[in-house]
Design a protein around this motif. Structure first.
Motif, PDB file in Angstrom:
ATOM      1  N   UNK A  27      69.606  45.572  34.094  1.00  8.54           N
ATOM      2  CA  UNK A  27      69.810  44.545  33.071  1.00  8.54           C
ATOM      3  C   UNK A  27      69.158  43.227  33.456  1.00  8.54           C
ATOM      4  N   UNK A  28      68.986  43.014  34.773  1.00  9.92           N
ATOM      5  CA  UNK A  28      68.336  41.791  35.259  1.00  9.92           C
ATOM      6  C   UNK A  28      66.820  41.984  35.418  1.00  9.92           C
ATOM      7  N   UNK A  29      66.320  43.098  34.857  1.00 10.29           N
ATOM      8  CA  UNK A  29      64.871  43.371  34.806  1.00 10.29           C
ATOM      9  C   UNK A  29      64.254  43.748  36.148  1.00 10.29           C
ATOM     10  N   UNK A  30      65.055  44.338  37.039  1.00 10.23           N
ATOM     11  CA  UNK A  30      64.489  44.893  38.267  1.00 10.23           C
ATOM     12  C   UNK A  30      63.895  46.266  37.948  1.00 10.23           C
ATOM     13  N   UNK A  83      81.374  41.727  30.921  1.00  9.57           N
ATOM     14  CA  UNK A  83      80.054  41.764  31.530  1.00  9.57           C
ATOM     15  C   UNK A  83      80.092  41.998  33.028  1.00  9.57           C
ATOM     16  N   UNK A  84      78.906  42.233  33.599  1.00  8.69           N
ATOM     17  CA  UNK A  84      78.796  42.581  35.012  1.00  8.69           C
ATOM     18  C   UNK A  84      79.254  41.507  35.958  1.00  8.69           C
ATOM     19  N   UNK A  85      79.020  40.225  35.593  1.00  6.17           N
ATOM     20  CA  UNK A  85      79.403  39.133  36.495  1.00  6.17           C
ATOM     21  C   UNK A  85      80.895  39.151  36.788  1.00  6.17           C
ATOM     22  N   UNK A  86      81.697  39.336  35.742  1.00  4.60           N
ATOM     23  CA  UNK A  86      83.144  39.317  35.932  1.00  4.60           C
ATOM     24  C   UNK A  86      83.664  40.620  36.523  1.00  4.60           C
ATOM     25  N   UNK A 111      84.109  39.770  54.261  1.00  5.51           N
ATOM     26  CA  UNK A 111      82.731  40.022  53.846  1.00  5.51           C
ATOM     27  C   UNK A 111      82.696  40.564  52.417  1.00  5.51           C
ATOM     28  N   UNK A 112      83.687  41.384  52.056  1.00  4.48           N
ATOM     29  CA  UNK A 112      83.754  41.903  50.692  1.00  4.48           C
ATOM     30  C   UNK A 112      83.915  40.796  49.660  1.00  4.48           C
ATOM     31  N   UNK A 113      84.742  39.804  49.954  1.00  2.00           N
ATOM     32  CA  UNK A 113      84.921  38.667  49.042  1.00  2.00           C
ATOM     33  C   UNK A 113      83.585  37.997  48.761  1.00  2.00           C
ATOM     34  N   UNK A 114      82.825  37.768  49.825  1.00  2.00           N
ATOM     35  CA  UNK A 114      81.528  37.099  49.693  1.00  2.00           C
ATOM     36  C   UNK A 114      80.523  37.988  48.983  1.00  2.00           C
ATOM     37  N   UNK A 115      80.450  39.251  49.409  1.00  2.00           N
ATOM     38  CA  UNK A 115      79.427  40.152  48.872  1.00  2.00           C
ATOM     39  C   UNK A 115      79.543  40.335  47.367  1.00  2.00           C
ATOM     40  N   UNK A 116      80.733  40.658  46.883  1.00  2.00           N
ATOM     41  CA  UNK A 116      80.873  40.979  45.463  1.00  2.00           C
ATOM     42  C   UNK A 116      80.687  39.752  44.574  1.00  2.00           C
ATOM     43  N   UNK A 117      81.096  38.583  45.057  1.00  2.00           N
ATOM     44  CA  UNK A 117      80.878  37.366  44.277  1.00  2.00           C
ATOM     45  C   UNK A 117      79.383  37.073  44.132  1.00  2.00           C
ATOM     46  N   UNK A 118      78.649  37.221  45.228  1.00  2.00           N
ATOM     47  CA  UNK A 118      77.207  36.970  45.182  1.00  2.00           C
ATOM     48  C   UNK A 118      76.486  37.975  44.291  1.00  2.00           C
ATOM     49  N   UNK A 177      77.670  39.487  41.734  1.00  2.00           N
ATOM     50  CA  UNK A 177      77.985  39.218  40.337  1.00  2.00           C
ATOM     51  C   UNK A 177      77.218  38.047  39.747  1.00  2.00           C
ATOM     52  N   UNK A 178      77.122  36.962  40.503  1.00  2.00           N
ATOM     53  CA  UNK A 178      76.628  35.715  39.919  1.00  2.00           C
ATOM     54  C   UNK A 178      75.221  35.321  40.356  1.00  2.00           C
ATOM     55  N   UNK A 179      74.646  36.013  41.328  1.00  2.00           N
ATOM     56  CA  UNK A 179      73.307  35.649  41.808  1.00  2.00           C
ATOM     57  C   UNK A 179      72.357  36.846  41.753  1.00  2.00           C
ATOM     58  N   UNK A 180      72.530  37.679  40.727  1.00  2.00           N
ATOM     59  CA  UNK A 180      71.722  38.885  40.596  1.00  2.00           C
ATOM     60  C   UNK A 180      70.244  38.557  40.351  1.00  2.00           C
ATOM     61  N   UNK A 181      69.955  37.371  39.853  1.00  2.00           N
ATOM     62  CA  UNK A 181      68.561  37.019  39.563  1.00  2.00           C
ATOM     63  C   UNK A 181      67.740  36.762  40.824  1.00  2.00           C
ATOM     64  N   UNK A 182      68.404  36.555  41.958  1.00  2.00           N
ATOM     65  CA  UNK A 182      67.706  36.288  43.217  1.00  2.00           C
ATOM     66  C   UNK A 182      67.635  37.550  44.066  1.00  2.00           C
ATOM     67  N   UNK A 183      66.445  38.061  44.266  1.00  2.00           N
ATOM     68  CA  UNK A 183      66.290  39.279  45.056  1.00  2.00           C
ATOM     69  C   UNK A 183      66.657  39.043  46.514  1.00  2.00           C
ATOM     70  N   UNK A 184      66.509  37.800  46.980  1.00  2.00           N
ATOM     71  CA  UNK A 184      66.842  37.501  48.377  1.00  2.00           C
ATOM     72  C   UNK A 184      68.344  37.483  48.595  1.00  2.00           C
ATOM     73  N   UNK A 185      69.067  36.985  47.612  1.00  2.00           N
ATOM     74  CA  UNK A 185      70.534  37.029  47.700  1.00  2.00           C
ATOM     75  C   UNK A 185      71.012  38.472  47.662  1.00  2.00           C
TER      76      UNK A 185
END
Length: 383
Positions: free
Chosen positions: A233-236, A358-361, A278-285, A287-295
């Protein structure tokens, strides 16, 4: 990699993990992409995928009982793999949700028992060999990487229709590997035991472990079902999705190969707490930073902690909490309650949450689930 005396036992099990997890490496990330390509809704996809895990609540107990009753683990493993393969074949010739659901139910009767049966067989088979469980289990991680990268490439160039034939190919190779697995019968115990499995299960430490494992697998549900869709959905591209999926498992392989004895040097509470932080950090990132391939690449590096490290700790906990006489039942309970109920319920809820918000939530909910597990762990340490 394996000593000479261990090779006849270790290599067949290694390759069983390789081919079976290669099939999972095609199915878990990409079958949702295939389902979406033929017009199924997100809630329908969530219900289909949850069938595999929800079946793990009851089915592994039946196969564990059957293996103990007959005493021929290799034959039972072969029966389950062949049944899984036969149930998968008709997936090639339908595109209706109702038919997929029926076929998935049949396949799940065999599929859900395979990894618990193999894990119990491996732990029992290597008890007198100088081979860590993780060195055999890494075969599954390597197979997963090969499949997830290869399937991503094939989908990009040939389309999502390639998913089901690829699953069939890997599962057929899994059937072949069972022909080389050495027979490992359950040991016969003549002495009487006063402690029952139920009494061990009721211990506060056991209840806490299974509860945390339940939440750990529930938090992975959006990743297991919709990560590839989230990226699509993020065009990858298919190639990018495959490489990102592979990155996480490559780090997992390094952990399994070189840090198999890691958990013996650290307190289990600290390791489990690390997994949830680590799970708290991973899943939040995710969800909300899918547009950044580095994240996303960074979050995939964390896979070795949220999944691989937690799985290593869990196998050790089952071994420690349940003596060998109850090891198979302990492994079945871990699979049933954590992977089956936790993962399956998470997949169902994820499907509806994905459609509603949606995917973010959906991934934010995963982050909150990890936070809840961490709170429960810390609160129990103060008692």
């Amino acid at each position: 990699m394996f000593a000479k005396n261990a090779r006849p036992i270790a290599w067949p099990l290694f390759f069983f993990y390789f081919f079976f997890c290669a099939m999972i490496g095609v199915m878990m990330p990409y079958i949702s992409v295939y389902y979406k390509s033929i017009g199924l809704t997100a809630s329908e996809i969530g219900r289909l995928m949850s069938t595999f895990t929800l079946s793990g609540i009851i089915i592994p107990h039946f196969w564990g009982w059957l293996t103990t009753k007959i005493g021929l683990p290799r034959r039972i493993l072969q029966l389950a793999v062949i049944g899984c393969f036969i149930a998968l074949l008709p997936f090639n010739w339908t595109n209706q949700f109702e038919t997929f659901w029926l076929l998935t139910c049949v396949m799940a009767l065999f599929y859900s028992a395979l990894l618990p049966m193999t894990d119990a067989l491996v732990v029992r088979s290597i008890r007198y060999l100088n081979v860590p469980y993780t060195r055999i289990r890494v075969g599954g991680s390597i197979g997963y990487v090969v499949a997830v990268v290869g399937a991503g490439f094939l989908i990009e160039h040939f389309g999502a229709w390639i998913v089901i034939p690829s699953m069939c190919a890997f599962l057929s190779l899994t059937v072949i590997t069972t022909l080389f697995v050495k027979e490992q019968e359950y040991e016969k115990h003549k002495t009487k035991h006063t402690t029952s499995f139920i009494s061990l299960l009721k211990e506060p430490e056991s209840l806490l472990f299974f509860g945390l494992a339940f939440l750990a697998f529930m938090s992975h549900a959006p990743f297991n079902v919709f990560f590839a869709v989230h990226l699509s959905n993020a065009n990858y591209s298919g190639d990018q999705i495959g490489l990102l999926m592979a990155l996480g498992v490559i780090v997992e392989i390094l952990l399994f190969l070189f840090f198999g004895n890691l958990i013996k040097h650290y307190h289990v509470v600290h390791l489990v707490a690390l997994c949830f932080v680590v799970g708290i950090i991973r899943w939040f990132l995710v969800g909300w930073f899918v547009s950044s391939i580095w994240v996303l690449a960074f979050t995939q590096l964390l896979h070795c902690i949220t999944f691989a490290l937690f799985h290593m700790v869990s196998i050790e906990q089952v071994r420690r909490l349940f003596p060998e006489r109850y090891a198979g039942q302990g492994q079945a309970m871990y699979s049933a309650f954590a992977i089956g109920l936790g993962g399956g319920l998470g997949m169902v809820l994820t499907g509806y949450l994905w459609e509603w918000a949606g995917g973010e939530w959906a991934f934010t909910a995963s982050s909150c689930t990890s936070a809840l597990a961490l709170i429960i762990l810390l609160v129990n340490q103060k008692r």
